[in-house]
Motif scaffolding. Structure first.
Motif, PDB file in Angstrom:
ATOM      1  N   CYS A 108       1.012 -20.201 -89.080  1.00 51.03           N
ATOM      2  CA  CYS A 108      -0.163 -19.677 -88.170  1.00 51.03           C
ATOM      3  C   CYS A 108      -0.403 -20.525 -87.282  1.00 51.03           C
ATOM      4  CB  CYS A 108      -1.296 -19.555 -89.111  1.00 51.03           C
ATOM      5  SG  CYS A 108      -1.116 -18.499 -90.520  1.00 51.03           S
TER       6      CYS A 108
ATOM      7  N   THR B 148      -4.818 -20.170 -81.521  1.00 57.39           N
ATOM      8  CA  THR B 148      -4.815 -18.688 -80.960  1.00 57.39           C
ATOM      9  C   THR B 148      -5.459 -17.670 -82.265  1.00 57.39           C
ATOM     10  OG1 THR B 148      -2.657 -18.294 -81.591  1.00 57.39           O
ATOM     11  CG2 THR B 148      -3.277 -18.913 -79.398  1.00 57.39           C
ATOM     12  N   GLY B 149      -5.520 -18.410 -83.462  1.00 58.03           N
ATOM     13  CA  GLY B 149      -5.942 -17.577 -84.529  1.00 58.03           C
ATOM     14  C   GLY B 149      -5.300 -16.505 -84.880  1.00 58.03           C
ATOM     15  N   ILE B 150      -3.831 -16.874 -85.097  1.00 53.85           N
ATOM     16  CA  ILE B 150      -2.912 -15.584 -85.190  1.00 53.85           C
ATOM     17  C   ILE B 150      -1.848 -16.212 -86.457  1.00 53.85           C
ATOM     18  CG2 ILE B 150      -1.174 -16.424 -83.316  1.00 53.85           C
ATOM     19  CD1 ILE B 150      -0.370 -13.768 -83.210  1.00 53.85           C
ATOM     20  N   CYS B 151      -1.593 -15.318 -87.415  1.00 54.99           N
ATOM     21  CA  CYS B 151      -0.433 -15.426 -88.276  1.00 54.99           C
ATOM     22  C   CYS B 151       0.716 -14.715 -88.009  1.00 54.99           C
ATOM     23  CB  CYS B 151      -0.984 -15.520 -89.695  1.00 54.99           C
ATOM     24  SG  CYS B 151      -2.390 -16.480 -90.237  1.00 54.99           S
ATOM     25  N   TYR B 152       1.970 -15.345 -88.143  1.00 49.97           N
ATOM     26  CA  TYR B 152       3.128 -14.350 -87.899  1.00 49.97           C
ATOM     27  C   TYR B 152       3.676 -13.699 -88.904  1.00 49.97           C
ATOM     28  CZ  TYR B 152       2.590 -17.741 -83.885  1.00 49.97           C
ATOM     29  OH  TYR B 152       2.333 -18.581 -82.875  1.00 49.97           O
ATOM     30  N   PRO B 153       4.027 -12.727 -88.601  1.00 48.78           N
ATOM     31  CA  PRO B 153       4.411 -11.603 -89.904  1.00 48.78           C
ATOM     32  C   PRO B 153       5.685 -11.869 -90.656  1.00 48.78           C
ATOM     33  CG  PRO B 153       4.831 -10.643 -87.526  1.00 48.78           C
ATOM     34  CD  PRO B 153       4.360 -11.970 -87.209  1.00 48.78           C
TER      35      PRO B 153
ATOM     36  N   LYS C   3       2.434 -15.750 -73.468  1.00 52.56           N
ATOM     37  CA  LYS C   3       1.612 -14.768 -73.434  1.00 52.56           C
ATOM     38  C   LYS C   3       1.718 -13.868 -72.394  1.00 52.56           C
ATOM     39  CE  LYS C   3      -0.584 -16.229 -77.001  1.00 52.56           C
ATOM     40  NZ  LYS C   3      -0.098 -15.876 -78.277  1.00 52.56           N
ATOM     41  N   GLY C   4       2.964 -13.505 -71.824  1.00 52.44           N
ATOM     42  CA  GLY C   4       3.479 -12.525 -70.975  1.00 52.44           C
ATOM     43  C   GLY C   4       3.428 -12.781 -69.600  1.00 52.44           C
TER      44      GLY C   4
ATOM     45  N   PRO D 255       4.838 -13.977 -66.488  1.00 55.05           N
ATOM     46  CA  PRO D 255       6.081 -13.810 -65.723  1.00 55.05           C
ATOM     47  C   PRO D 255       6.874 -14.953 -65.425  1.00 55.05           C
ATOM     48  CG  PRO D 255       4.724 -13.145 -64.091  1.00 55.05           C
ATOM     49  CD  PRO D 255       3.802 -13.484 -65.373  1.00 55.05           C
TER      50      PRO D 255
ATOM     51  N   GLU E  14      11.376 -12.809 -64.795  1.00 50.86           N
ATOM     52  CA  GLU E  14      11.061 -11.738 -64.144  1.00 50.86           C
ATOM     53  C   GLU E  14      10.630 -11.944 -62.797  1.00 50.86           C
ATOM     54  OE1 GLU E  14       9.505 -12.296 -66.829  1.00 50.86           O
ATOM     55  OE2 GLU E  14       9.752 -10.873 -68.381  1.00 50.86           O
ATOM     56  N   LEU E  15       9.914 -13.051 -62.611  1.00 49.84           N
ATOM     57  CA  LEU E  15       9.431 -13.416 -61.078  1.00 49.84           C
ATOM     58  C   LEU E  15      10.593 -13.947 -60.407  1.00 49.84           C
ATOM     59  CD1 LEU E  15       6.901 -13.802 -59.575  1.00 49.84           C
ATOM     60  CD2 LEU E  15       6.747 -16.293 -60.313  1.00 49.84           C
TER      61      LEU E  15
ATOM     62  N   VAL F 286      13.602 -13.004 -60.746  1.00 49.43           N
ATOM     63  CA  VAL F 286      14.588 -11.852 -60.308  1.00 49.43           C
ATOM     64  C   VAL F 286      13.878 -11.080 -59.372  1.00 49.43           C
ATOM     65  CG1 VAL F 286      15.359  -9.463 -61.282  1.00 49.43           C
ATOM     66  CG2 VAL F 286      15.526 -11.577 -62.516  1.00 49.43           C
TER      67      VAL F 286
END
Lengths: 158, 180
Positions: free
Chosen positions: A59, A63-68, A131-132, A134, A137-138, A140
């Motif tokens: 976890c 960010t308060g997230i636990c991975y699946p 978190k997305g 770029p 992509e930037l 390219v």
């Protein structure tokens, strides 16, 4: 299962781990790094279990997230009553792991209480997912603009 | 004349390249604005669909029992439950870690623990994902909790992976409520 009382700092009443043959879970090193390999061991007394497995969940407390992708790994018997295994952590941005041992004794599954281990940091300094934002992509995109400008310039020269 | 045609062609080529690369390189907005429908089984064993809640702003909480941040999230969702009318805002918490061995009875035990240990009644819709993990594979691939706010028409208005506190969620709900 996580104790709700434990979450708010009160004395947790654990429904599991009491009176069971599963001893205290040990994790070494005490403060492992993300992506490192940890050694998990547990003593189990009484009747020899037919199966011992450990669940390792990663976890990120920031960010308060636990991975699946919880790792469910078999623990072989390594000495008299000690079961041990190595588990390599998967997430560079995990800040803690929770470890739980489940055993099959006389056909019934029993589980230990959950042990939380804080991670000391990432070995490579990588903070993980961006978190997305770029990156590739930037680059390219900029190359595409550059190429198109060159094409335009050449056409003009002709 | 030749320069003019070249200019036009170059300009068109430039626009084409920019649009093409933008679309196919992933520089699109991460948020999915087209809400879609899905079904789940409630703790009462009833099959429900997201579309059953159209007409309300929906807060979808893809969660798991064995997830500490998800427990904290339930406290924040309780504040939403207390501060918004259920006729306007529906909360749906779905355990999406069926593939990790979680089930309806574990989820029910968690709700009971909240009631018995901290005197908190989690009074909204709870459900579990199917065996195939259909909801997890669509809405919680990065982990739990994964939160979505749908507008009244069932379109995703806001999404967030990880714990989110009440103030942020409330502001997004307010915005979604103002949407026509």
């Amino acid at each position: 299962m996580i104790s709700v009382l434990g979450l708010i700092g009160a004395t947790a009443i654990s429904a599991v781990g009491t009176g069971l043959p599963i001893g205290t879970i040990s994790v070494t090193p005490l403060a492992p790094a993300a992506l490192s390999t940890v050694t998990i061991s547990v003593p189990i007394s009484g009747e020899v279990p037919s199966e011992v497995r450990v669940n390792v969940q990663e976890c990120n407390g920031n960010t308060g997230i636990c991975y699946p992708d919880i790792q469910n790994v078999s623990m072989p018997l390594t000495s008299s009553n000690i079961y041990r295994t190595d588990v390599t952590l998967k997430h560079s941005d995990a800040t803690y792991i929770t470890v739980k041992v489940v055993t099959k004794i006389s056909g019934a599954w029993q589980q230990s209480s959950e042990k939380k281990v804080n991670l000391s940091g990432t070995p490579d300094g990588n903070n993980g997912d961006d978190k997305g934002t770029p990156g590739f992509e930037l680059i390219v995109f900029l190359i595409a603009i550059g190429v198109s400008l060159i094409v335009i310039t050449r056409k003009r020269v002709k | 004349m030749m320069i003019s045609v070249g200019k036009k062609l170059g300009f068109l080529l430039n626009i084409f390249l920019i649009i093409f690369i933008s679309i196919f390189s992933g520089c699109t907005e991460e948020k999915n604005n087209t809400g879609d429908d899905f079904s789940f089984t409630t703790l009462e064993g009833e099959m429900k669909r997201l579309s059953d809640f159209y007409g309300k702003v929906v807060v979808l909480d893809c969660m798991a029992v064995n997830c500490q941040p998800c427990m904290y999230q339930l406290f924040e969702l309780k504040k939403i439950s207390q501060n918004y009318s259920s006729t306007e805002v529906a909360i749906i918490s779905i355990d999406v870690w069926v593939s990790n061995g979680e089930n309806a009875s574990m989820l029910q035990q968690l709700i009971n623990d909240f009631k018995n240990q901290v005197n908190l009644t989690l009074d909204w819709t709870f459900g579990v994902d199917d065996e195939e993990g259909s909801i997890e594979s669509r809405y919680a691939t990065q982990g739990v909790p994964s939160l979505y706010i749908y507008d009244k028409n069932g379109n995703i208005y806001y999404s967030h992976v990880g714990y989110e506190d009440y103030t942020v969620l409330a502001s997004k709900i307010d915005e979604a409520l103002r949407e026509k």
